[in-house]
Design a protein around this motif. Structure first.
Motif, PDB file in Angstrom:
ATOM      1  N   GLY A 106     175.918  66.986  -7.300  1.00 44.25           N
ATOM      2  CA  GLY A 106     176.034  67.073  -6.189  1.00 44.25           C
ATOM      3  C   GLY A 106     175.284  67.616  -5.592  1.00 44.25           C
ATOM      4  N   LEU A 107     173.701  68.566  -6.414  1.00 47.13           N
ATOM      5  CA  LEU A 107     172.332  68.544  -5.827  1.00 47.13           C
ATOM      6  C   LEU A 107     171.525  67.530  -5.104  1.00 47.13           C
ATOM      7  CD1 LEU A 107     170.156  70.865  -7.276  1.00 47.13           C
ATOM      8  CD2 LEU A 107     169.587  68.802  -8.568  1.00 47.13           C
ATOM      9  N   SER A 108     171.799  66.616  -5.030  1.00 46.56           N
ATOM     10  CA  SER A 108     170.731  65.003  -3.606  1.00 46.56           C
ATOM     11  C   SER A 108     171.805  65.404  -2.941  1.00 46.56           C
ATOM     12  CB  SER A 108     170.172  64.563  -4.958  1.00 46.56           C
ATOM     13  OG  SER A 108     170.658  63.862  -5.940  1.00 46.56           O
ATOM     14  N   ALA A 109     172.678  65.360  -3.447  1.00 45.55           N
ATOM     15  CA  ALA A 109     173.957  64.838  -2.031  1.00 45.55           C
ATOM     16  C   ALA A 109     173.172  64.980  -0.738  1.00 45.55           C
ATOM     17  CB  ALA A 109     175.477  65.160  -1.750  1.00 45.55           C
ATOM     18  N   VAL A 110     174.163  63.730  -0.050  1.00 48.01           N
ATOM     19  CA  VAL A 110     173.171  64.015   1.927  1.00 48.01           C
ATOM     20  C   VAL A 110     174.384  65.338   2.473  1.00 48.01           C
ATOM     21  CG1 VAL A 110     173.145  62.928   3.881  1.00 48.01           C
ATOM     22  CG2 VAL A 110     172.634  61.778   1.382  1.00 48.01           C
ATOM     23  N   ARG A 111     173.006  65.783   3.093  1.00 47.45           N
ATOM     24  CA  ARG A 111     173.475  67.173   3.908  1.00 47.45           C
ATOM     25  C   ARG A 111     173.313  67.233   5.745  1.00 47.45           C
ATOM     26  NH1 ARG A 111     171.751  71.144  -0.589  1.00 47.45           N
ATOM     27  NH2 ARG A 111     171.872  68.556  -1.664  1.00 47.45           N
ATOM     28  N   ASP A 112     173.633  67.597   6.446  1.00 43.04           N
ATOM     29  CA  ASP A 112     173.484  67.480   7.461  1.00 43.04           C
ATOM     30  C   ASP A 112     171.963  67.507   8.148  1.00 43.04           C
ATOM     31  OD1 ASP A 112     175.567  67.138   8.668  1.00 43.04           O
ATOM     32  OD2 ASP A 112     176.322  68.879   9.732  1.00 43.04           O
ATOM     33  N   THR A 113     170.737  68.672   7.025  1.00 37.05           N
ATOM     34  CA  THR A 113     170.071  68.506   6.995  1.00 37.05           C
ATOM     35  C   THR A 113     168.767  67.729   6.439  1.00 37.05           C
ATOM     36  OG1 THR A 113     169.895  70.104   4.729  1.00 37.05           O
ATOM     37  CG2 THR A 113     170.736  71.355   7.041  1.00 37.05           C
ATOM     38  N   THR A 114     170.110  66.412   5.860  1.00 35.14           N
ATOM     39  CA  THR A 114     168.819  65.151   5.190  1.00 35.14           C
ATOM     40  C   THR A 114     167.798  64.271   6.058  1.00 35.14           C
ATOM     41  OG1 THR A 114     170.276  65.376   3.101  1.00 35.14           O
ATOM     42  CG2 THR A 114     169.251  63.676   3.447  1.00 35.14           C
ATOM     43  N   ALA A 115     167.040  64.614   5.304  1.00 35.91           N
ATOM     44  CA  ALA A 115     165.998  63.523   6.480  1.00 35.91           C
ATOM     45  C   ALA A 115     165.688  62.380   5.556  1.00 35.91           C
ATOM     46  CB  ALA A 115     165.590  64.733   7.297  1.00 35.91           C
ATOM     47  N   ASP A 116     165.337  62.250   4.346  1.00 31.79           N
ATOM     48  CA  ASP A 116     164.527  61.824   3.562  1.00 31.79           C
ATOM     49  C   ASP A 116     165.271  60.921   2.505  1.00 31.79           C
ATOM     50  OD1 ASP A 116     162.507  60.358   2.275  1.00 31.79           O
ATOM     51  OD2 ASP A 116     161.201  62.256   2.318  1.00 31.79           O
ATOM     52  N   VAL A 117     165.599  59.769   2.149  1.00 29.01           N
ATOM     53  CA  VAL A 117     166.128  59.549   1.676  1.00 29.01           C
ATOM     54  C   VAL A 117     166.111  58.018   0.045  1.00 29.01           C
ATOM     55  CG1 VAL A 117     168.398  60.769   2.392  1.00 29.01           C
ATOM     56  CG2 VAL A 117     168.131  57.843   2.656  1.00 29.01           C
ATOM     57  N   LEU A 118     166.702  58.444  -0.403  1.00 32.00           N
ATOM     58  CA  LEU A 118     166.069  56.986  -0.774  1.00 32.00           C
ATOM     59  C   LEU A 118     167.909  56.534  -1.548  1.00 32.00           C
ATOM     60  CD1 LEU A 118     165.139  55.005  -3.410  1.00 32.00           C
ATOM     61  CD2 LEU A 118     165.512  56.515  -4.907  1.00 32.00           C
ATOM     62  N   ILE A 119     167.916  55.046  -0.987  1.00 32.44           N
ATOM     63  CA  ILE A 119     169.551  54.337  -1.634  1.00 32.44           C
ATOM     64  C   ILE A 119     169.179  53.748  -2.518  1.00 32.44           C
ATOM     65  CG2 ILE A 119     170.414  53.168   0.106  1.00 32.44           C
ATOM     66  CD1 ILE A 119     169.964  54.001   2.570  1.00 32.44           C
ATOM     67  N   VAL A 120     169.556  53.769  -3.096  1.00 34.89           N
ATOM     68  CA  VAL A 120     169.667  52.396  -4.683  1.00 34.89           C
ATOM     69  C   VAL A 120     170.998  51.817  -4.549  1.00 34.89           C
ATOM     70  CG1 VAL A 120     169.350  51.840  -7.057  1.00 34.89           C
ATOM     71  CG2 VAL A 120     168.167  53.784  -5.554  1.00 34.89           C
ATOM     72  N   ALA A 121     170.992  50.580  -4.759  1.00 35.66           N
ATOM     73  CA  ALA A 121     172.091  49.785  -4.286  1.00 35.66           C
ATOM     74  C   ALA A 121     171.638  48.504  -6.133  1.00 35.66           C
ATOM     75  CB  ALA A 121     172.342  48.738  -3.874  1.00 35.66           C
ATOM     76  N   GLU A 122     173.448  48.326  -7.080  1.00 36.36           N
ATOM     77  CA  GLU A 122     172.699  47.650  -8.365  1.00 36.36           C
ATOM     78  C   GLU A 122     173.693  46.932  -8.188  1.00 36.36           C
ATOM     79  OE1 GLU A 122     171.004  50.972 -11.162  1.00 36.36           O
ATOM     80  OE2 GLU A 122     173.162  51.556  -9.814  1.00 36.36           O
ATOM     81  N   ALA A 123     173.852  45.379  -8.448  1.00 36.79           N
ATOM     82  CA  ALA A 123     174.611  44.896  -8.962  1.00 36.79           C
ATOM     83  C   ALA A 123     174.311  43.629 -10.813  1.00 36.79           C
ATOM     84  CB  ALA A 123     174.583  43.333  -8.362  1.00 36.79           C
ATOM     85  N   LEU A 124     175.699  42.875 -11.109  1.00 38.17           N
ATOM     86  CA  LEU A 124     175.289  42.877 -12.492  1.00 38.17           C
ATOM     87  C   LEU A 124     176.016  41.402 -12.518  1.00 38.17           C
ATOM     88  CD1 LEU A 124     176.598  45.580 -14.448  1.00 38.17           C
ATOM     89  CD2 LEU A 124     173.843  44.739 -14.827  1.00 38.17           C
ATOM     90  N   HIS A 125     176.541  40.915 -11.720  1.00 43.00           N
ATOM     91  CA  HIS A 125     177.100  39.904 -11.384  1.00 43.00           C
ATOM     92  C   HIS A 125     176.303  38.450 -11.477  1.00 43.00           C
ATOM     93  CE1 HIS A 125     177.347  40.988  -7.255  1.00 43.00           C
ATOM     94  NE2 HIS A 125     177.523  39.942  -6.959  1.00 43.00           N
ATOM     95  N   GLU A 126     177.066  37.315 -11.748  1.00 48.19           N
ATOM     96  CA  GLU A 126     176.186  35.930 -11.655  1.00 48.19           C
ATOM     97  C   GLU A 126     174.800  36.321 -10.715  1.00 48.19           C
ATOM     98  OE1 GLU A 126     176.613  31.441 -12.980  1.00 48.19           O
ATOM     99  OE2 GLU A 126     178.340  32.703 -12.591  1.00 48.19           O
ATOM    100  N   SER A 127     175.957  36.409  -9.168  1.00 45.44           N
ATOM    101  CA  SER A 127     175.181  35.848  -8.299  1.00 45.44           C
ATOM    102  C   SER A 127     175.096  36.910  -7.545  1.00 45.44           C
ATOM    103  CB  SER A 127     176.549  35.354  -6.987  1.00 45.44           C
ATOM    104  OG  SER A 127     178.100  36.098  -6.543  1.00 45.44           O
ATOM    105  N   ALA A 128     174.274  38.232  -8.152  1.00 48.29           N
ATOM    106  CA  ALA A 128     174.045  38.772  -7.375  1.00 48.29           C
ATOM    107  C   ALA A 128     172.714  39.144  -6.947  1.00 48.29           C
ATOM    108  CB  ALA A 128     173.754  39.684  -8.940  1.00 48.29           C
TER     109      ALA A 128
END
Length: 240
Positions: A181-203
């Motif tokens: 909950g500490l770094s969750a996005v809120r209405d005042t958020t403007a600066d974010v890091l987005i991370v997506a991760e995959a492990l499957h064969e066609s990742a």
């Protein structure tokens, strides 16, 4: 690490996975994106509907998707019961299958959740203002702190995979299972890091498509210029 560029004076932050994670999960394909200026004042209804429709077209249940099966194997390797602790994309897919819709929280989160179920790949979003870099996906020591959404403080067990910052704060527990909950996005958020991760064969191919889709949606919805990169074991660091 947080540092200052001698030429521009800009502050840089680092995101990466530890060498141990790359060693134990060599199939990992992570995508990282940094973007500033993503406020709540936009509508993502059309985008969410489109990605939810893509998710609904999958004939197989989430447990049979190769993207989810790969994460279940990873959770088993981490000593977790994969039907008790599910990766974020599986949890969202299960909820979508049962309810026919996703919860609406914030335009950016709504968009990322919809993209996540369309690709069956976990997508995490962190408010950079609450992260003391470097942010690293690594094994916990048992000393880190984790703030729940209800305001309670937990200590991840030693060897649990977490997103940890320089102050020993865990911004996600059990890897892709639960964000803080500490770094969750809120209405005042403007600066974010987005991370997506995959492990499957066609990742690799799938993460590239996800990255393109997310970049295109962000730049169409907000007047922003994201920086992004697909990371590898030989080039594991994302500076922004």
């Amino acid at each position: 690490m947080i540092g200052t560029s001698e030429t521009t004076g800009e502050v840089t932050v680092r995101f990466q996975h530890s060498d141990d994670i790359w060693r134990d999960f060599p199939a990992l394909v992570p995508f990282a994106l940094h973007v500033e200026g993503v406020g709540p004042g936009v509508s993502v209804d059309d985008q969410v509907a489109r990605y939810c429709d893509l998710a609904a077209r999958r004939a197989a249940p989430e447990s049979e998707l190769p993207e989810i099966q790969a994460w279940r194997r990873a959770f088993t390797r981490m000593g977790l019961k994969p039907t008790q602790y599910r990766c974020a994309s599986e949890s969202l897919l299960r909820r979508f299958r049962k309810e026919g819709a996703l919860p609406r929280l914030h335009p950016l989160i709504d968009l990322c959740n919809a993209v996540s179920i369309a690709f069956a790949v976990p997508v995490a979003v962190f408010d950079v203002a609450y992260v003391s870099g470097p942010l690293e996906v690594r094994y916990a020591t048992g000393e880190e702190t984790y703030l729940t959404f209800s305001g309670e403080t937990e200590h991840p067990a030693a060897e649990e995979v977490i997103f940890a910052d320089a102050e020993g704060r865990a911004h996600a527990r059990r890897w892709t299972n639960r964000q803080s909950g500490l770094s969750a996005v809120r209405d005042t958020t403007a600066d974010v890091l987005i991370v997506a991760e995959a492990l499957h064969e066609s990742a690799r191919a799938d993460v590239e498509r996800l990255a393109t889709a997310l970049y295109d949606e962000l730049t169409a919805l907000w007047p922003v210029s994201p920086k992004s990169e697909i990371l590898t074991a030989s080039a594991p660091r994302f500076d922004f």
